[in-house]
Write a protein that holds these residues in place. Structure first.
Motif, short mmCIF file in Angstrom:
data_model
loop_
_atom_site.label_atom_id
_atom_site.label_comp_id
_atom_site.label_asym_id
_atom_site.label_seq_id
_atom_site.Cartn_x
_atom_site.Cartn_y
_atom_site.Cartn_z
N LEU A 107 0.86 -0.80 0.58
CA LEU A 107 0.02 0.05 -0.05
C LEU A 107 1.39 0.98 -0.35
O LEU A 107 2.09 1.33 0.82
CB LEU A 107 -0.67 0.02 1.30
N SER A 162 -4.78 0.87 12.66
CA SER A 162 -5.84 0.33 11.59
C SER A 162 -7.00 0.53 11.74
O SER A 162 -7.70 0.67 13.17
CB SER A 162 -6.18 -1.31 11.38
N GLY A 220 -8.14 1.55 6.36
CA GLY A 220 -6.95 1.98 5.93
C GLY A 220 -5.76 1.72 7.21
O GLY A 220 -6.45 1.59 8.69
N PHE A 234 -6.78 1.48 1.71
CA PHE A 234 -6.86 -0.04 2.19
C PHE A 234 -7.98 -0.05 0.63
O PHE A 234 -9.12 0.83 0.16
CB PHE A 234 -7.98 -0.58 3.26
#
Lengths: 254, 825
Positions: A107, A162, A220, A234
């Motif tokens: 990512l 997260s 994300g 994400f």
């Protein structure tokens, strides 16, 4: 032979130099050795040239020499414990998410704007340096500031966490597809922090077993402190299924 | 000369429609096969994976056929001794046995050949459109369905033509009567049953050893997803779908289909001869099941063409597409059979029995769907139980599985009584049993289509695996996933249908077993043929165990001729009894005629009251009385207990076999991961062939004991406990086996679908604790639904078939052993 610098940061931090690229390194750490990492493995790729007293890169690079037979060195541990706080935010490159069977999704960091957060209650899964799961009425940036504020008796120098999915059914219960154990307790905690009624943040579980972790990721990952925040968005489920299908199948399994 | 003699037994023109329908089925199967082979097999990767699966499947079959070949050789020798040395069975039985096994194996082979060729083509078809994928997978299944019904009907009709028209021409002697023809043909069912048992047990062990091995190490330990090419057992898993669910299911239903036709034909002839009906009516009773099967083939082909769908089809629409074919062909078979029955001048009770059978098939299918599909309460209940861990999942699954038996069991009970009653069974027992038999034929009449629906499942499953391993684009994978999900539902329904039909067929076979006993007694009596003294019309001789032979003059000493000049009887005082002078000349004895030699039917043998001796043959009730088949006879009860025990022991053996074979697979997969670390990192290719070989060897080794037990038990029980104990064994096996098979198939299906329901995003979805618990339930359920349950179908039928084939042996030797052990008759 290129030398990469990786920061592993879930359930312990480690700074590791390696000749393997991120995909190879992730697979190696997950399945390539008998002492493999069981479960979720997340690591950042760092820019090795960052300036810090903490890392003496030229010397470290020499330490990460190929093996005598010329094969690449797969991991050279440079530091463990309280690594995250010593690396400047600007040095954090890609975030790599590894599944139990060694598939890697990379990512990129993206700009984060506070307006993206509209929900009144969030569920955050802290990944480093400590690992509780909390609900909070604070946005990710505000949460990062709050949890890293030294004035706060319970604080850390920097936090990596997260944003976890949270969706409620019409009757107020958690949506059925969410794999969290004890969903009723999460709902109770949410009710406690909703609208900042009694407290802004409440611990749901001190050290949760991250069941089906990658399936729980919302917007994300966030890495931040009082000085700023980095956001690693994400992909959507459609994007995952379409463009990262192999990783997503492994990630969905457990 | 041959033509002239064979022409003497002219078959009506309409009868030839039956073999023609069989040929039509094979022609259409070839047409579908050719159309599948013309379709693109996909890219090189898809072909490579399909090639692995195909090679694995062939390797399995080659090995299985070797083992089965040896078993068949042993049985052939045994049957030959019985036929040619002991004279307790017809000389053609060993050959009938062989063709049954050969055709059953051939049907499985063709089905699997098509299925393995179709998986990549289905995946490729799905890349074009959903309808294209569905059409290829379904038509590949249709090849299996049509091959099974085509070969079965051709085998049956060819044997019939040969025995009826040509056997006496080729080998000389007298033409065979219809009773003998039907019971000889019935024996070919044992070949089919034996082949089916090995295919089902072996295939079931193979597929679950591979599946459990692949899951336990691949998924649970290594965390790699289903159908991941890094899993060494993944190809074996895909091969298993073919050998278990295609070849095994095909052989199983081939046997049910053929068995129901043959048993019903035998019962029809028995009913007609006991009732002294004319040859025309007798022939109509014999031919009706064949003609119904022929009609079913034509309508199945019609139904196959009805299965198509639109591009944006949901799961419901896809299921409706498959159901459309089944419902329309079922409706047409009912309408068509009405006209068929009218044309054959059969009683309307036959039509109602067919209707009962067709409705019964649908009810059992729907009942299975209710018990196993995640749209309904039982499976949702099991899924809910997963939230509290694996123990409650197991408890819930077992409870729901046990409870789910009520629908098929009650359906079969009601169906049996209805089919029996509408044929007037409460007045004429044999006619009623014929009704039960024809209901089974009605239920299986559209088997070509039903089996296509069933075989479609593993093909779609393999197509999904191929698409995953070939990294095909998202929309293709979504289409193959949709086809695969549908296949899971149809596979569960197919299993329910197979079990239900097995129960109904076994009931008909049970009745026809007595017909075989009748012929067995006659054969035993004829073997002791003694020409009457000059001038005497006949001589009476006791042959032991209360059985007698009345011998008429004129036999030329040949075994067939002896039978044609013999009137066999057993001691009895019932409604059909006649009184004859005792063999020793002292007084008189009361006997009941069992069978009348063909050439003495017109002989005026009379008893002391002037009645013709052969006026009425022994009824089924007379046989029950003679062999003391009552619940008060401990041999019957012991037999029932042994039948139930057989079901439990057989289930245990197959489950343990799966456990042992899976253990070997787990060790192998672990070894490969340990010794080839590059497999997980994607730098080394796993040794797929080694896993295929391990599963194959495990299946062959493990299938022998349960299979031999299933063959040996009826013979041993028959020899030690005689007909009464053997009937108890068959009844106990049928009742316990049917219920157990339904329980296992439904519990396994419900566990599987409870897991899939959670994976679809309920109760925490994939990876949640509930999911982990559901995975445990699914793993336990795997051998339930794919090994034990389906194998029990065959156990039920095979035990009856073995009893039929060995009836002569039991009839002759059981009384001697009984006397030796002081167990009575």
């Amino acid at each position: 032979m290129n030398t990469h610098l990786y920061l592993m940061c879930y359930q312990g931090e480690a700074l590791v130099a390696s000749h393997l690229n991120a995909e190879q390194f992730g697979a190696y750490m997950a399945v390539g050795t008998q002492k493999h990492t069981s479960g979720n493995l997340l690591f950042f790729e760092l820019n090795p040239e960052f300036s810090s007293d903490f890392l003496r890169w030229p010397a470290a690079k020499v330490d990460c020499a190929p093996h005598a037979d010329g094969s690449p060195r797969r991991s050279k541990y440079l530091s463990i414990y309280r690594v995250l706080e010593h690396v400047p935010l600007s040095a954090f490159g890609k975030l790599h998410l590894v599944t139990r069977d060694g598939r890697v999704l990379s990512l990129d960091a993206a700009n984060y704007t506070e307006s993206e957060t509209s929900a009144s209650v969030h569920l955050y899964t802290e990944l480093a340096p400590v690992c509780p799961r909390v609900v909070s009425s604070l946005s990710p940036a505000a949460f990062a500031r709050f949890i890293t504020d030294p004035a706060n008796p319970v604080s850390v120098p920097r936090v990596f966490f997260s944003d976890s999915l949270i969706e409620r059914e019409a009757d107020g219960s958690l949506a059925g597809y969410l794999p969290y154990p004890n969903p009723a307790h999460i709902v109770d905690c949410m009710n406690d922090v909703e609208g900042g009624k009694t407290k802004k943040t409440k611990t749901v579980e001190r050290n949760p077993q991250l069941v089906a972790f990658y399936r729980t990721i919302g917007r994300g990952f966030f890495l931040g402190d009082a000085g700023g925040i980095k956001f690693y968005p994400f992909p959507t489920r459609d994007e995952l299924d379409d463009r990262h299908h192999v990783w997503w199948r492994s990630a969905s399994l457990d | 000369m041959i033509a002239a003699e064979s022409a003497a037994r002219v078959l009506p023109g309409w009868w030839w429609l039956a073999p023609l329908a069989g040929v039509l089925a094979l022609v259409m199967a070839y047409y579908f096969y050719a159309s599948i082979m013309r379709a693109s097999p996909g890219n090189a990767r898809m072909q490579e994976i399909a090639g692995y699966v195909r090679e694995g499947a062939y390797a399995y079959l080659r090995r299985q056929y070797k083992v089965v070949g040896l078993v068949f050789l042993g049985l052939l020798v045994l049957l030959s001794i019985m036929s040619f040395v002991l004279g307790v069975q017809h000389r053609l039985v060993p050959f009938a046995f062989l063709t049954g096994g050969l055709f059953s194996g051939l049907a499985g082979f063709i089905g699997m050949k098509t299925a393995t060729a179709a998986s990549a083509r289905t995946a490729q078809g799905a890349s074009e459109s959903l309808n294209r994928g569905l059409t290829i997978a379904f038509r590949a299944g249709a090849v299996m369905g049509l091959t099974v019904v085509g070969l079965a009907l051709i085998d049956i009709t060819a044997w019939f033509v040969y025995l009826y028209k040509y056997h006496h021409v080729v080998f000389g002697g007298h033409p065979m009567n219809l009773e003998t023809i039907t019971v000889v043909m019935l024996c070919f069912g044992m070949g089919a049953s034996t082949q089916a048992l090995f295919a089902r047990v072996g295939g079931g062990i193979y597929t679950k050893a591979a599946d459990v091995g692949a899951d336990l190490v691949g998924k649970v330990e290594a965390g790699i997803p289903e159908d991941d090419p890094r899993n060494p057992a993944t190809i074996a898993d895909n091969v298993g779908d073919n050998v278990g669910d295609v070849a095994g299911m095909g052989a199983d239903l081939y046997e049910s289909y053929a068995g129901s036709i043959l048993a019903t034909a035998a019962l029809g002839v028995a009913a007609a001869t006991v009732g002294n009906w004319g040859i025309g009516q007798t022939f109509a009773y014999l031919a009706t099941p064949m003609m119904l099967a022929a009609l079913g083939i034509v309508l199945s082909i019609f139904g196959i063409f009805l299965v198509r769908t639109r591009e944006d089809a949901s799961m419901k629409v896809l299921l409706a597409a498959l159901n459309r074919g089944i419902y329309v062909s079922s409706l047409l078979i009912v309408i068509g059979s009405y006209f068929l029955i009218r044309a054959l001048e059969m009683p309307m009770g036959v039509f109602w029995s067919i209707l009962v059978g067709v409705v019964l098939g649908i009810v059992i299918g729907k009942g299975t769907e209710w018990a196993t599909a995640s749209d309904f309460k039982p499976t949702r209940f099991i899924a809910d139980q997963a939230q509290t861990g694996p123990a409650t999942v197991i408890i819930g699954g077992i409870a729901e599985g046990l409870l789910s038996t009520w629908i098929p069991v009650l359906a079969v009970c009601v169906g049996t009584l209805l089919a029996f009653a509408v044929m007037g069974g409460f007045v004429d027992l044999l006619a009623g049993l014929y009704g039960v038999g024809i209901a089974a034929v009605g239920m299986l009449s559209t088997l070509g289509l039903t089996l296509a629906t069933d075989a479609y499942g593993p093909i779609a499953d393999n197509a999904g695996g191929n698409a995953e391993m070939s990294y095909l684009p998202k929309e293709v994978r979504h289409r193959t996933d949709a086809l695969d999900s549908l296949g899971n539902t149809t596979a569960a329904i197919g299993k329910g249908f197979a079990i239900g039909s097995a129960a109904l067929t076994a009931l008909a076979l049970l009745a026809s077993y007595i017909e075989e006993v009748r012929i067995g007694i006659h054969r035993e009596a004829a073997a002791a043929y003694e020409a009457p003294a000059d001038g005497a019309p006949y001589v009476l001789k006791a042959v032991g165990g209360g059985k007698y032979g009345l011998y008429f003059a004129g036999s030329d000493g040949d075994r067939d001729s002896d039978q044609f000049h013999t009137l066999s009887a057993f001691a009895g005082t019932g409604r059909n009894a006649v009184v004859v002078p005792a063999p020793d000349g002292n007084g008189e004895i009361s006997v009941i005629i069992t069978e009348v030699g063909e050439l003495i039917k017109g002989v005026e043998a009379v008893d002391r009251d002037g009645r013709r001796l052969a006026a009425t043959k022994a009824s089924l009730e007379d046989f029950m009385t003679f062999y003391n088949v009552t619940l008060m006879n401990p041999k019957v009860m012991v037999g029932v207990f042994l039948g139930v025990l057989m079901v439990f022991v057989f289930s245990a053996l197959t489950m343990k076999a799966v456990g042992r074979a899976a253990y070997a697979m787990v060790q192998e997969v672990r070894r490969q991961f340990r010794e080839k670390p590059g497999i997980m990192e994607g730098t080394e290719i796993p040794d797929y062939a080694r896993c295929v070989a391990i599963s194959t060897a495990g299946a062959q080794r493990e299938m022998l004991l349960p299979s031999i037990l299933a063959i040996a038990a009826p013979v041993l029980v028959g020899l030690f406990l005689n007909i009464s104990g053997l009937l108890g064994l068959l009844v106990g096996g049928l009742c316990a086996g049917f219920s157990m098979a339904v329980f296992m198939a439904n519990a396994g299906g419900a566990w599987d679908n409870a897991k899939k329901y959670i994976e679809a995003g309920h109760l925490g979805g994939k990876g949640s604790l509930a999911h982990k618990a559901a995975v445990v339930g699914d793993t336990v359920g795997d051998p339930f639904k794919d090994t034990c349950g389906p194998s029990l179908n065959i156990l039920i039928k095979l035990m009856t078939m073995v009893s039929i084939v060995f009836a002569g042996l039991v009839v002759k030797y059981a009384p001697m052993i009984g006397a030796w052990l002081n167990l009575g008759n």
